[in-house]
Design a protein around this motif. Structure first.
Motif, PDB file in Angstrom:
ATOM      1  N   CYS A  73      15.252  63.394  70.663  1.00  0.00           N
ATOM      2  CA  CYS A  73      13.866  63.569  70.235  1.00  0.00           C
ATOM      3  C   CYS A  73      13.092  64.448  71.212  1.00  0.00           C
ATOM      4  CB  CYS A  73      13.187  62.209  70.103  1.00  0.00           C
ATOM      5  SG  CYS A  73      13.873  61.161  68.795  1.00  0.00           S
ATOM      6  N   TYR A  74      13.350  64.264  72.501  1.00  0.00           N
ATOM      7  CA  TYR A  74      12.618  65.030  73.512  1.00  0.00           C
ATOM      8  C   TYR A  74      12.865  66.532  73.354  1.00  0.00           C
ATOM      9  CZ  TYR A  74      11.118  66.821  78.049  1.00  0.00           C
ATOM     10  OH  TYR A  74      10.500  67.549  79.038  1.00  0.00           O
ATOM     11  N   PHE A  75      14.122  66.924  73.281  1.00  0.00           N
ATOM     12  CA  PHE A  75      14.415  68.350  73.168  1.00  0.00           C
ATOM     13  C   PHE A  75      14.080  68.897  71.786  1.00  0.00           C
ATOM     14  CE2 PHE A  75      17.005  67.393  76.941  1.00  0.00           C
ATOM     15  CZ  PHE A  75      16.547  68.405  77.762  1.00  0.00           C
ATOM     16  N   SER A  76      13.993  68.012  70.781  1.00  0.00           N
ATOM     17  CA  SER A  76      13.510  68.454  69.471  1.00  0.00           C
ATOM     18  C   SER A  76      12.038  68.851  69.565  1.00  0.00           C
ATOM     19  CB  SER A  76      13.694  67.346  68.434  1.00  0.00           C
ATOM     20  OG  SER A  76      15.065  67.101  68.203  1.00  0.00           O
ATOM     21  N   PRO A 283      14.996  62.677  64.495  1.00  0.00           N
ATOM     22  CA  PRO A 283      14.139  63.882  64.512  1.00  0.00           C
ATOM     23  C   PRO A 283      14.620  64.957  63.546  1.00  0.00           C
ATOM     24  CG  PRO A 283      15.571  63.894  66.416  1.00  0.00           C
ATOM     25  CD  PRO A 283      15.819  62.589  65.717  1.00  0.00           C
ATOM     26  N   LEU A 284      14.673  64.602  62.274  1.00  0.00           N
ATOM     27  CA  LEU A 284      15.061  65.521  61.207  1.00  0.00           C
ATOM     28  C   LEU A 284      14.253  65.192  59.967  1.00  0.00           C
ATOM     29  CD1 LEU A 284      18.978  65.479  61.517  1.00  0.00           C
ATOM     30  CD2 LEU A 284      17.464  67.325  62.240  1.00  0.00           C
ATOM     31  N   TYR A 285      14.165  66.170  59.059  1.00  0.00           N
ATOM     32  CA  TYR A 285      13.510  65.947  57.780  1.00  0.00           C
ATOM     33  C   TYR A 285      14.501  66.185  56.650  1.00  0.00           C
ATOM     34  CZ  TYR A 285       8.793  65.823  59.759  1.00  0.00           C
ATOM     35  OH  TYR A 285       7.663  65.482  60.462  1.00  0.00           O
ATOM     36  N   ALA A 286      14.389  65.384  55.604  1.00  0.00           N
ATOM     37  CA  ALA A 286      15.188  65.619  54.407  1.00  0.00           C
ATOM     38  C   ALA A 286      14.657  66.846  53.677  1.00  0.00           C
ATOM     39  CB  ALA A 286      15.138  64.390  53.495  1.00  0.00           C
ATOM     40  N   GLU A 287      15.556  67.624  53.083  1.00  0.00           N
ATOM     41  CA  GLU A 287      15.135  68.819  52.345  1.00  0.00           C
ATOM     42  C   GLU A 287      14.189  68.454  51.197  1.00  0.00           C
ATOM     43  OE1 GLU A 287      18.440  71.072  51.060  1.00  0.00           O
ATOM     44  OE2 GLU A 287      19.243  71.427  53.084  1.00  0.00           O
ATOM     45  N   GLU A 288      14.427  67.299  50.596  1.00  0.00           N
ATOM     46  CA  GLU A 288      13.575  66.855  49.502  1.00  0.00           C
ATOM     47  C   GLU A 288      12.145  66.614  49.989  1.00  0.00           C
ATOM     48  OE1 GLU A 288      13.349  63.170  46.238  1.00  0.00           O
ATOM     49  OE2 GLU A 288      14.978  63.293  47.698  1.00  0.00           O
ATOM     50  N   ASP A 289      12.008  66.033  51.183  1.00  0.00           N
ATOM     51  CA  ASP A 289      10.677  65.802  51.735  1.00  0.00           C
ATOM     52  C   ASP A 289       9.969  67.113  52.040  1.00  0.00           C
ATOM     53  OD1 ASP A 289      10.710  63.042  51.632  1.00  0.00           O
ATOM     54  OD2 ASP A 289      11.589  62.810  53.618  1.00  0.00           O
TER      55      ASP A 289
END
Length: 312
Positions: A73-76, A283-289
């Motif tokens: 998460c930090y480096f994201s 620390p990712l998002y779904a493509e649908e979101d």
């Protein structure tokens, strides 16, 4: 304000670069204190009891799992662009009927576009926001960062610890970094507490070299301090997410009782974390979101439908 801390923006950039090393140094001290100086030797001790083995193994495994998520998460946050204003973005007349965007013949503020130069003519009650430093229109909730030297979408604040702004596209990562930092520092504090107490006791124990004792002492104090301070930030940001506001908006006292972006806690939460529950803790998002939630892009934000013009 007569005195502005952001006049030292160049210095803040230098400090931010050093802070990355400080974070890694604190992680290194904590790792040494927990794994190498305390629970690693206890796990490998020939005469260790079953209870000691189970406790040591649980602490070490949980420590590594939380550390992995913390660093991810930090480096994201550090490496993710918080969101920049598209060069071609202009205010929509539907969003702001009181503002007019007029062509070359008009007088007003010149704006650099993709193909030609346009001029902005703002009426007395116009809500169009324009950044003279970036020479760009400013979308709703966008602010210019004096440290980064550019406008940031849904800017929350500039964080020296991550050498980056926290905005629309990395705010979730920042919140997760706070969560995992709190969990990790709390774990380290509790894990080192018995050794910290023994450090001041009169009972002689085979506790290792002075270097290990110093690492345990420093690790306990640092992690206790960070756990308490991060808890305060978590409470504050949980309140901001629940009300769909940012630190800057709260600081500027621009959040009225009927905040136009407050759509209810569930929808407010989804505008930061997305609707897919399986992605909430990473620390990712779904493509649908990303397709269905415009607020995640930081340009368009839904508002309450029942507000008056004055409340908007």
């Amino acid at each position: 304000m007569a005195w502005n801390v952001f006049r030292f923006c160049t210095g803040l950039r230098i400090v931010g670069s050093v802070m990355v090393l400080v974070v890694l140094a604190i992680v290194g001290v904590s790792y040494y204190a927990v794994v190498i100086a305390s629970y690693g030797p206890q796990l490998l001790r020939p005469a260790a009891s079953f209870h000691d083995i189970v406790v040591s193994l649980a602490v070490i495994l949980l420590f590594h799992a939380l550390l992995f998520m913390l660093l991810w998460c930090y480096f994201s946050v550090v490496l993710t662009d918080p969101g920049h204003v598209p060069q071609s973005w202009t205010p929509s007349m539907a969003e702001d009927p009181e503002a007019e965007v007029l062509p070359l013949a008009s007088t007003g503020q010149p704006v650099a576009g993709n193909n030609s130069t346009t001029f902005v003519h703002s009426l007395p009650n116009s809500k169009v926001r324009f950044c003279k430093k970036c020479n760009l229109f400013k979308p709703p909730r966008c602010h210019h960062c004096s440290v980064c030297g550019r406008c940031v979408l849904k800017m929350d604040h500039h964080c020296v610890w991550v050498v980056n702004c926290v905005g629309a596209r990395n705010y979730k990562f920042f919140l997760l970094f706070l969560v995992y930092t709190f969990l990790e520092t709390t774990l380290v504090t509790l894990a080192l507490l018995p050794h910290f107490i023994a450090f001041f006791s009169d009972v002689e124990e085979d506790s290792g070299s002075p270097g290990k004792l110093a690492a345990i002492f420093i690790g306990f104090v640092l992690n206790l301090a960070f756990a308490l301070s991060v808890l305060g930030f978590l409470v504050m940001h949980a309140s901001l997410v629940a009300g769909n506001s940012t630190t800057i908006e709260a600081y500027e006292k621009r959040v009225p009782s009927r905040w136009k972006y407050d759509l209810g806690r569930k929808r407010n939460f989804e505008q930061v974390f997305g609707a897919r529950r399986s992605y909430w803790l990473i620390p990712l998002y779904a493509e649908e979101d990303m397709r269905r939630t415009p607020a995640l892009h930081g340009v368009d934000f839904p508002c309450k439908p029942d507000l008056t013009e004055e409340e908007l």
